[in-house]
Design an enzyme around this catalytic site. Structure first.
Site, PDB file in Angstrom:
ATOM      1  N   CYS A   1      47.049 135.412  -7.729  1.00  0.00           N
ATOM      2  CA  CYS A   1      48.268 134.591  -7.845  1.00  0.00           C
ATOM      3  C   CYS A   1      47.993 133.328  -8.654  1.00  0.00           C
ATOM      4  CB  CYS A   1      48.787 134.203  -6.467  1.00  0.00           C
ATOM      5  SG  CYS A   1      49.259 135.601  -5.455  1.00  0.00           S
TER       6      CYS A   1
HETATM    7  C1  BEZ Z   1      45.585 137.449  -4.805  1.00  0.00           C
HETATM    8  O1  BEZ Z   1      46.479 136.798  -5.339  1.00  0.00           O
HETATM    9  O2  BEZ Z   1      44.439 137.422  -5.210  1.00  0.00           O
HETATM   10  C2  BEZ Z   1      45.906 138.321  -3.637  1.00  0.00           C
HETATM   11  C3  BEZ Z   1      46.924 137.981  -2.772  1.00  0.00           C
HETATM   12  C4  BEZ Z   1      47.183 138.770  -1.685  1.00  0.00           C
HETATM   13  C5  BEZ Z   1      46.434 139.921  -1.475  1.00  0.00           C
HETATM   14  C6  BEZ Z   1      45.451 140.281  -2.382  1.00  0.00           C
HETATM   15  C7  BEZ Z   1      45.178 139.483  -3.476  1.00  0.00           C
END
Ligand code: BEZ
Length: 211
Positions: free
Chosen positions: A45
């Site tokens: 994210c």
């Molecule tokens: C991420 O943004 O890295 C992420 C968020 C939720 C679950 C898995 C990865």
């Protein structure tokens, strides 16, 4: 039922990192991209939000406003923003919705309980100036989105809103486009002064008309 292409984009008023926002007022008569991310302070994210901030001028060129969302609260988004700047070099320059009671997530079907019942998935909605849904894409949490693809679809949608054309596989702006199947050859000649190449009666290419 999940939102489908051509459906009216549900309107809402919510709290964001830039204050209260009403979707329809915010979009005005332009285009919009509403996208959800699973969770603040997560790696994928962080890279996505930095990239969307970096691309701001590309969205502006396309008269498109971008809005992010997760079910984390606005103060969490605010705290995360400095990490996004540190990690990617880009300051958040678009509103992030803090959808802690899931108002928008439920309206747009952004929580997929069989994937996670606590986080929003990576949804993308392109909303046209008529406030209709023009594109939906859903990515899993573990895959960061390709925002070049989203810009490419915007280019295609905006072109075909203006001219009777479609765009072929892997098209990017500047390449030849496909003459709309609803046009006869005579109509195509009148509409596209640069001419067209007929590969099949239903497959005719013409230079991108707005260049
Ligand atoms: C991420 O943004 O890295 C992420 C968020 C939720 C679950 C898995 C990865």
């Amino acid at each position: 039922m999940a939102l489908q292409l051509g459906d009216a984009a549900p309107d809402f008023t919510v709290e964001t990192t830039e204050g209260d926002l009403n979707l329809y007022d915010y979009l005005g008569d332009g285009w919009g991209i509403l996208f959800s991310h699973p969770k603040d302070f997560t790696p994928v994210c962080t890279t996505e939000l930095g990239e969307v901030a970096r691309l701001k001028s590309e969205f502006d060129k396309r008269n498109t406003k971008v809005i992010g969302l997760s079910v984390d609260p606005v103060d969490s988004h605010g705290n995360w923003a400095s990490d996004i700047k540190d990690a990617t070099g880009h300051e958040l320059n678009f509103p992030l919705i803090g959808d802690k009671d899931r108002t928008v997530a439920d309206l747009y079907g952004m929580v997929h309980p069989n994937a996670s019942d606590t986080m929003t998935v990576r949804s993308v909605f392109i909303i046209g100036p008529d406030k209709k849904i023009k594109l939906t894409i859903t990515y899993p949490a573990s895959t960061g989105r390709n925002f070049q693809e989203i810009l490419r679809v915007l280019d295609s949608l905006q072109l075909s809103a203006q001219y009777p054309v479609a765009t072929p596989v892997n098209w990017t702006s500047g390449e030849d486009v496909i003459v709309g199947v609803g046009l006869t050859d005579e109509e195509a000649t009148a509409k596209f002064p640069k001419g067209f190449t007929k590969i099949k009666p239903y497959l005719r290419y013409t230079p991108q008309p707005n260049l």
